[in-house]
Motif scaffolding. Structure first.
Motif, mmCIF file in Angstrom:
data_model
loop_
_atom_site.group_PDB
_atom_site.id
_atom_site.type_symbol
_atom_site.label_atom_id
_atom_site.label_comp_id
_atom_site.label_asym_id
_atom_site.label_seq_id
_atom_site.Cartn_x
_atom_site.Cartn_y
_atom_site.Cartn_z
ATOM 1 N N LYS A 181 0.831 -1.333 -0.025
ATOM 2 C CA LYS A 181 -0.069 0.085 -0.014
ATOM 3 C C LYS A 181 0.797 1.284 -0.070
ATOM 4 O O LYS A 181 1.669 1.343 0.849
ATOM 5 N N ARG A 182 0.617 2.089 -0.956
ATOM 6 C CA ARG A 182 1.488 3.281 -1.080
ATOM 7 C C ARG A 182 0.535 4.643 -1.140
ATOM 8 O O ARG A 182 -0.630 4.661 -1.593
ATOM 9 N N TYR A 183 1.077 5.874 -0.723
ATOM 10 C CA TYR A 183 0.257 6.988 -0.845
ATOM 11 C C TYR A 183 0.826 7.599 -1.979
ATOM 12 O O TYR A 183 2.053 7.753 -2.171
ATOM 13 N N ARG A 184 -0.025 8.282 -2.920
ATOM 14 C CA ARG A 184 0.558 9.370 -4.002
ATOM 15 C C ARG A 184 0.253 10.558 -3.074
ATOM 16 O O ARG A 184 -0.750 10.942 -2.445
ATOM 17 N N MET A 185 1.357 11.430 -2.913
ATOM 18 C CA MET A 185 1.289 12.670 -2.233
ATOM 19 C C MET A 185 1.727 13.678 -3.337
ATOM 20 O O MET A 185 2.519 13.732 -4.166
ATOM 21 N N GLU A 186 0.981 14.855 -3.016
ATOM 22 C CA GLU A 186 1.091 16.209 -4.080
ATOM 23 C C GLU A 186 1.556 17.399 -3.506
ATOM 24 O O GLU A 186 1.071 17.549 -2.133
ATOM 25 N N PHE A 187 1.983 18.044 -4.266
ATOM 26 C CA PHE A 187 2.648 19.384 -3.813
ATOM 27 C C PHE A 187 2.397 20.384 -4.734
ATOM 28 O O PHE A 187 2.801 19.935 -5.937
ATOM 29 N N ASP A 188 1.847 21.541 -4.451
ATOM 30 C CA ASP A 188 1.445 22.698 -5.401
ATOM 31 C C ASP A 188 2.670 23.638 -5.261
ATOM 32 O O ASP A 188 2.978 24.114 -4.378
ATOM 33 N N LEU A 189 3.405 23.575 -6.752
ATOM 34 C CA LEU A 189 4.757 24.224 -6.625
ATOM 35 C C LEU A 189 4.175 25.906 -6.940
ATOM 36 O O LEU A 189 5.343 26.813 -7.192
ATOM 37 N N ARG A 190 2.886 26.378 -7.331
ATOM 38 C CA ARG A 190 2.572 27.709 -7.439
ATOM 39 C C ARG A 190 2.916 28.577 -6.563
ATOM 40 O O ARG A 190 3.069 29.753 -6.553
ATOM 41 N N ASN A 191 2.934 28.256 -5.267
ATOM 42 C CA ASN A 191 3.046 29.179 -4.129
ATOM 43 C C ASN A 191 4.160 28.372 -3.454
ATOM 44 O O ASN A 191 4.279 28.407 -2.082
ATOM 45 N N LEU A 192 5.289 28.222 -3.899
ATOM 46 C CA LEU A 192 6.463 27.790 -3.430
ATOM 47 C C LEU A 192 7.345 28.451 -2.460
ATOM 48 O O LEU A 192 7.620 29.713 -2.741
ATOM 49 N N ARG A 193 7.060 28.010 -1.123
ATOM 50 C CA ARG A 193 7.600 28.801 -0.173
ATOM 51 C C ARG A 193 8.489 28.188 0.897
ATOM 52 O O ARG A 193 8.314 28.230 1.944
ATOM 53 N N LEU A 194 9.520 27.065 0.236
ATOM 54 C CA LEU A 194 10.007 26.214 1.290
ATOM 55 C C LEU A 194 11.240 26.966 1.692
ATOM 56 O O LEU A 194 12.073 26.190 2.641
ATOM 57 N N GLY A 195 11.609 27.951 1.168
ATOM 58 C CA GLY A 195 12.911 28.780 1.710
ATOM 59 C C GLY A 195 14.006 27.914 1.258
ATOM 60 O O GLY A 195 13.951 26.885 0.175
ATOM 61 N N ASP A 196 15.365 28.132 1.770
ATOM 62 C CA ASP A 196 16.554 27.301 1.484
ATOM 63 C C ASP A 196 17.111 26.875 2.521
ATOM 64 O O ASP A 196 17.875 27.483 3.670
ATOM 65 N N PRO A 197 16.948 25.498 3.108
ATOM 66 C CA PRO A 197 17.114 25.058 4.227
ATOM 67 C C PRO A 197 18.708 25.147 4.276
ATOM 68 O O PRO A 197 19.559 25.097 3.257
ATOM 69 N N VAL A 198 19.254 25.192 5.361
ATOM 70 C CA VAL A 198 20.900 25.419 5.710
ATOM 71 C C VAL A 198 21.036 23.786 5.579
ATOM 72 O O VAL A 198 20.979 22.903 6.443
ATOM 73 N N LEU A 199 22.433 23.653 5.100
ATOM 74 C CA LEU A 199 22.957 22.401 5.043
ATOM 75 C C LEU A 199 24.025 22.269 6.349
ATOM 76 O O LEU A 199 24.532 23.376 6.627
ATOM 77 N N PRO A 200 24.001 21.271 7.089
ATOM 78 C CA PRO A 200 25.020 20.849 8.102
ATOM 79 C C PRO A 200 26.307 21.154 7.640
ATOM 80 O O PRO A 200 26.729 20.674 6.478
#
Length: 191
Positions: free
Chosen positions: A7-26
């Motif tokens: 059993k698997r989920y299909r998961m979706e994300f709307d890129l039109r309001n992309l606000r993920l920022g730029d996470p900091v690489l350790p």
């Protein structure tokens, strides 16, 4: 060997309001955009990320080094491959005997453009490098790559039992859109 349905989920994300920022690489990690000379490194990161996980039962190629390399070649040779949504993370470690820096591939993500959607392929982080935000960084970079390619939405599939990954995707704003089943031959399963 017997047939098992995962059993698997299909998961979706709307890129039109992309606000993920730029996470900091350790510290002690480096993030690299796709380059064709890195296929083996992507395959190593993929193999180390999945070989002992449930996904290696769902997709047996993930349990073999040669299977991961073939999968990387297959993905990157497709006409719908999106290099800008494909990233590699290396961990920088000092060799105690020589003092030189070793660059070990520990995270990978690939992207395809399918029917107007960005399609995440095999986000993987080696177990000893999890819980450091590397998956979030890879997803954010892939999302930005899809957006730069003009795509408005992205999706992925995840085995429902992979609760850590499901939580990560939900934290980032992915929504479950449907349930799909993947059939696989599994040793010890009854047909």
């Amino acid at each position: 060997m017997g047939m098992t349905y995962f059993k698997r989920y299909r998961m979706e994300f709307d890129l039109r309001n992309l606000r993920l920022g730029d996470p900091v690489l350790p510290a002690d990690y480096e993030l690299l955009p796709f380059a064709s000379d890195q296929l083996r490194e992507h395959a190593i990161a993929k193999y180390n990320s999945f070989r002992f996980e449930l996904d290696a039962d769902v997709f047996p190629c993930l349990a073999r080094r040669d299977g991961c390399l073939k999968l990387m070649r297959d993905i990157t040779n497709r006409s719908d491959f999106v290099p800008g949504a494909t990233w590699l993370i290396r961990h920088l470690e000092q060799d105690p005997t020589t003092g030189s820096i070793c660059k070990l591939p520990v995270g990978t993500i690939q992207g395809l453009a399918c029917d107007g959607w960005g399609s995440i392929q095999n986000l993987g982080v080696s177990p000893e490098h999890r819980s450091r935000g590397l998956g979030t960084i890879l997803l954010a970079k892939a999302a930005a790559g899809f957006a730069a390619a003009g795509l408005e939405r992205m999706h992925l599939e995840v085995t429902t039992e992979n609760t850590g990954a499901v939580r990560l995707y939900e934290r980032m704003g992915f929504r479950k859109s449907r349930i799909v089943y993947k059939a696989a031959e599994v040793a010890g399963a009854r047909g």
